[in-house]
Enzyme design. Structure first.
Site, PDB file in Angstrom:
ATOM      1  N   GLY A 165       1.077  -1.184  -0.046  1.00  0.00           N
ATOM      2  CA  GLY A 165       0.350   0.420  -0.155  1.00  0.00           C
ATOM      3  C   GLY A 165       1.046   0.998  -0.288  1.00  0.00           C
ATOM      4  CB  CYS A 166       0.047   4.848   0.664  1.00  0.00           C
ATOM      5  SG  CYS A 166      -1.129   5.297   0.157  1.00  0.00           S
ATOM      6  CB  THR A 167       4.210   1.848   4.679  1.00  0.00           C
ATOM      7  OG1 THR A 167       3.896   0.392   3.611  1.00  0.00           O
ATOM      8  CG2 THR A 167       2.899   1.281   5.030  1.00  0.00           C
ATOM      9  CB  ALA A 168       5.327   0.534  -1.030  1.00  0.00           C
TER      10      ALA A 168
END
Length: 227
Positions: A165-168
């Site tokens: 997700g957005c933490t990638a």
């Protein structure tokens, strides 16, 4: 858990620090201006009769601040795979995965080649590869296909992170930093690749579809970090 004595760890840290040496970016080939996106989206999904939803999405697009959208999928893709517009997620999953299996590594390779050229050394000097994508999850994975496209050596140590997700972006850079600082001479190629096909469907077919199509913009961007 394995740890070094404090004095040994301090010496390792002083001897070797990670550095970002080059960055490459790439976008999919198909581009639509934000001003045209609502009309395009409702036309290709055969949803022009949903006047209220179309008005709502146009208002969201106008306020999003987005100028352009880049896609791998096109109107031809949708015509060839009508299941993509289905309100049922599972029937379309195979079609999406089949497209993403090659499209994600190819996009990552385009950006990685740009970064390698900026770096100024041959791809064969890369010792580690870290790949992340939310767009698909395959085995053999995007890391193996990317290594093949770039001509990396068979000894390259590969790591793949799926569905972060957005933490990638921060996750892969942290992994690359750990690798570079704990492997003398390491040259780590980091690749993050995303395609919005994984989210694409007709309006009203799934809760939140209009919000995703109106606001979500995935910049397909590869970052290369090497010690």
């Amino acid at each position: 858990m394995v740890s070094h004595p404090a004095n040994v760890a301090d010496k390792i840290q002083q001897r070797q620090r990670a550095s970002l040496l080059a960055i490459g970016t790439a976008n999919p080939a198909n581009c639509i201006r934000q001003d045209d996106y609502t009309d395009w989206y409702f036309r290709v999904t055969k949803s022009d009769h949903l006047h209220d939803l179309k008005t709502k999405m146009r208002r969201m697009c106008d306020r999003s601040g987005i100028k352009k959208r880049y896609f791998h999928h096109s109107e031809r893709t949708i015509l060839d795979h009508p299941v993509l517009l289905s309100g049922q997620q599972l029937p379309s999953l195979d079609a999406r995965q089949d497209i993403l299996a090659t499209a994600v590594p190819e996009l990552a390779a385009a950006a990685a080649k740009d970064a390698i050229a900026e770096w100024g050394r041959p791809a064969s000097d890369i010792t580690h590869l870290v790949v992340s994508t939310y767009s698909g999850a395959h085995m053999p994975g995007a890391d193996l296909h990317l290594a093949s496209l770039l001509g990396l050596g068979p000894s390259v140590c590969r790591t793949v992170l799926y569905l972060q997700g957005c933490t990638a972006g921060s996750s892969v850079l942290r992994v690359a930093k750990d690798i570079a600082e704990n492997n003398p001479g390491a040259r780590v190629l980091v690749a993050c690749a995303e395609l919005t096909l994984v989210f694409f469907r007709a309006p009203g077919s799934f809760p939140g579809t209009i919000a995703m199509q109106g606001h979500v913009r995935r910049r397909s961007e590869r970052r290369r970090g090497r010690r």
